[in-house]
Design a protein around this motif. Structure first.
Motif: not given
Length: 242
Positions: A168-172
């Motif tokens: 999530x930290x890279x996707x969002x």
């Protein structure tokens, strides 16, 4: 309750007190924005999930309800109902998705936003009654496409990354503009129907920062229940009339 989503087909079962009993899901490519694009594939998927739950519960599932995004054409509504019947259910009700979700959330005032694979739908409730529904394209599929384009991935790779909480930290940060677009859609609707709180459901709102983006745009508290993917299917089951 049968939820024919763009990204997932979900079946949910409740008992006579409307308590959740069981559920099952299947990745969906047979429906796009409330339109059945692969009728036989949809029937096979729902039939499979029905059999899976019947075996697990040891009972036959007779009555079934389904849901639609707000504002789709009558012919598409009929097609969704036909899928449920062809899978062996006795179709008892068709409700719109955000209204189904409100049945589980138990709210009488506010807005319910159902963030699906292809669309963002909204229902506004006042004194327990739905006074407005709306629906616009922009959902989890758009997140996947943005993510794929940014990284040069195919859509399957992007979808897997999007669904992985560890990424999530890279996707969002990449898909945040899509979430802002969703929030702007809701904000435009709420100009005419102001509310004191907004409730978000659907698989595409599972990101931990989702609510904060919406709150920044809307200026009101945004509530996300536990297991937001299951709220609408459970609401459909609650609205299944025996």
């Amino acid at each position: 309750g049968v939820d024919l989503g763009t990204a997932n087909i979900v079946l949910a079962v409740v008992d006579e007190q409307n308590r959740p009993v069981a559920g099952a899901s299947y990745p969906s490519t047979v429906v796009r924005d409330g339109i059945v694009v692969d009728y036989m594939g949809a029937v096979r998927a729902v039939t499979h999930l029905k059999g899976q739950l019947e075996e697990r519960l040891g009972v036959m599932l007779d009555a079934g309800a389904c849901a639609i995004p707000p504002g789709i054409l009558e012919g598409n509504v009929k097609a969704i109902g036909n899928v449920v019947e062809a899978a062996g259910f006795r179709l008892t009700n068709i409700v719109d998705e955000p209204t189904a979700a409100s049945s589980v959330l138990g709210i009488s005032d506010g807005a319910v936003v159902d963030v699906g694979g292809g669309t963002t739908g909204i229902s506004v409730l006042k004194d327990g009654k739905v006074i407005f529904t709306g629906d616009e394209p922009t959902g989890g599929t758009h997140m996947t496409l943005v993510l794929a384009g940014f990284h040069g991935w195919n859509t399957q790779e992007a979808e897997l990354a999007k669904r992985d909480p560890a990424q999530e930290a890279n996707v969002f940060p990449v898909i945040k503009p899509v979430v802002e677009k969703m929030a702007s859609i809701v904000r435009n609707y709420l100009r005419e129907y102001p509310v004191e709180a907004v409730y978000v459901v659907g698989g595409a709102c599972c990101f931990t920062q989702f609510e904060s983006v919406f709150e920044k745009f809307l200026g009101v508290p945004v509530v996300k229940p536990a297991a937001p993917l299951l709220v609408t299917p459970l609401g459909i089951a609650v609205n299944c009339k025996l």
